[in-house]
Design an enzyme around this catalytic site. Structure first.
Site, PDB file in Angstrom:
ATOM      1  N   SER A  71      64.006  25.498 -15.993  1.00 40.03           N
ATOM      2  CA  SER A  71      63.810  25.883 -17.281  1.00 40.03           C
ATOM      3  C   SER A  71      62.489  26.431 -17.553  1.00 40.03           C
ATOM      4  O   SER A  71      61.611  26.135 -16.736  1.00 40.03           O
ATOM      5  CB  SER A  71      64.052  24.452 -18.193  1.00 40.03           C
ATOM      6  OG  SER A  71      65.370  23.889 -17.737  1.00 40.03           O
TER       7      SER A  71
HETATM    8  N1  SAH Z   1      65.785  19.977 -14.687  1.00 44.93           N
HETATM    9  C1  SAH Z   1      65.837  21.371 -14.229  1.00 44.93           C
HETATM   10  C2  SAH Z   1      66.809  22.085 -14.908  1.00 44.93           C
HETATM   11  C3  SAH Z   1      67.795  22.698 -14.016  1.00 44.93           C
HETATM   12  S1  SAH Z   1      69.016  23.511 -14.781  1.00 44.93           S
HETATM   13  C4  SAH Z   1      64.146  21.850 -14.424  1.00 44.93           C
HETATM   14  O1  SAH Z   1      63.484  21.060 -14.282  1.00 44.93           O
HETATM   15  O2  SAH Z   1      64.212  22.943 -14.624  1.00 44.93           O
HETATM   16  C5  SAH Z   1      70.320  22.190 -15.210  1.00 44.93           C
HETATM   17  C6  SAH Z   1      70.766  21.581 -14.094  1.00 44.93           C
HETATM   18  O3  SAH Z   1      71.975  20.847 -14.440  1.00 44.93           O
HETATM   19  C7  SAH Z   1      71.639  22.639 -13.059  1.00 44.93           C
HETATM   20  O4  SAH Z   1      70.972  22.313 -11.903  1.00 44.93           O
HETATM   21  C8  SAH Z   1      73.086  22.033 -12.979  1.00 44.93           C
HETATM   22  O5  SAH Z   1      73.542  22.248 -11.710  1.00 44.93           O
HETATM   23  C9  SAH Z   1      73.153  20.725 -13.575  1.00 44.93           C
HETATM   24  N2  SAH Z   1      74.184  19.996 -14.277  1.00 44.93           N
HETATM   25  C10 SAH Z   1      75.293  20.718 -14.794  1.00 44.93           C
HETATM   26  N3  SAH Z   1      76.166  19.924 -15.182  1.00 44.93           N
HETATM   27  C11 SAH Z   1      75.728  18.633 -14.283  1.00 44.93           C
HETATM   28  C12 SAH Z   1      76.483  17.446 -14.403  1.00 44.93           C
HETATM   29  N4  SAH Z   1      77.550  17.370 -14.913  1.00 44.93           N
HETATM   30  N5  SAH Z   1      75.845  16.596 -13.935  1.00 44.93           N
HETATM   31  C13 SAH Z   1      74.604  16.752 -13.112  1.00 44.93           C
HETATM   32  N6  SAH Z   1      73.994  17.805 -13.269  1.00 44.93           N
HETATM   33  C14 SAH Z   1      74.673  18.879 -14.074  1.00 44.93           C
END
Ligand code: SAH
Length: 227
Positions: A71
């Site tokens: 993000s």
């Molecule tokens: N927290 C991260 C953001 C990653 S993007 C950061 O620090 O930048 C969001 C993430 O959510 C992705 O890796 C995606 O695979 C995950 N995601 C989507 N649906 C999910 C679910 N049901 N359970 C766990 N993770 C999920």
């Protein structure tokens, strides 16, 4: 002839870039000193591929593989600021916190740096494993990574004081609402690809939750199951 750069040279360059990122966040309206301090401390470049490290302190989302992104720092700062602002001043720490969507682990590291006892769940095994490797050298003993579908939360670790979702679903999963302490807050982007807004939920009783709808948002989708 320039002397060879000392060990830690890259560290100095990234310290500079990180200080610029903090100045940018301040200029964009991020005020919470704890959030700014945590973001000044956690090395974002450490969470992306080496080829992207030089862009790690720009306010952009960057690819982390598996079609997912880290993000934007501005988004992470805003989420953490909202969550902290909703906590009574005398408590002022994240306490027991749950993150859905570990991705590369950056926000999870920040939550631990903010004093949280953090559980973070990721549904993509490859990302979960990479996050584990990236986080190991930071030695954040208060951070626990889990592989699984975040819709189910972490019943064995519940209840939580704070829950944060890093992916947007059409609604907030029921299991997460029931894993909140009384009181507790949950922050989640809700909506489909184009129309999403941050929802702040405060649990006020056994069967009562209060909803405040905040800014428009743009997150990757919350998906079902694991892969
Ligand atoms: N927290 C991260 C953001 C990653 S993007 C950061 O620090 O930048 C969001 C993430 O959510 C992705 O890796 C995606 O695979 C995950 N995601 C989507 N649906 C999910 C679910 N049901 N359970 C766990 N993770 C999920």
């Amino acid at each position: 002839v320039r002397p060879p750069s000392p060990p830690g040279g890259l560290g100095l360059v990234s310290d500079c870039a990180r200080a610029r990122m903090i100045a940018g966040l301040r200029a964009a309206g991020v005020r919470d000193p704890a959030v700014l301090e945590a973001m000044a401390r956690v090395p974002r470049h450490h969470f992306v591929e080496p080829a992207l490290a030089s862009r790690a302190y720009e306010d952009v989302a960057l690819p982390i593989g598996h079609g997912q992104t880290i993000s934007r720092p501005g988004t992470v700062a805003r989420m953490l600021e909202i969550l902290l602002a909703s906590i009574p001043p005398q408590q002022r720490a994240l306490a027991r916190a749950l993150e859905i969507g570990t991705g590369c682990g950056y926000q999870a590291a920040l939550m631990a740096a903010l004093g949280g006892e953090v559980v973070s769940i990721e549904r993509v095994r490859g990302l979960h494993e990479t996050a584990r490797e990236r986080l190991r050298p930071l030695r954040l003993s208060s951070l626990r990574l889990m592989f699984g579908d975040g819709h189910l939360g972490a019943p064995n670790e519940a209840p939580f004081d704070a829950i944060i979702l890093a992916a947007a679903g059409p609604r907030i999963p029921e299991d997460l609402l029931s894993q909140m302490k009384i009181p507790a807050r949950l922050l989640a982007p809700v909506g489909d690809g184009e129309r999403q807004a941050l929802h702040l939920v405060e649990r006020t009783g056994d069967e009562t939750w209060e909803l405040t709808i905040l800014d428009a948002a743009r997150f990757v989708p919350l998906r079902n199951g694991t892969t």
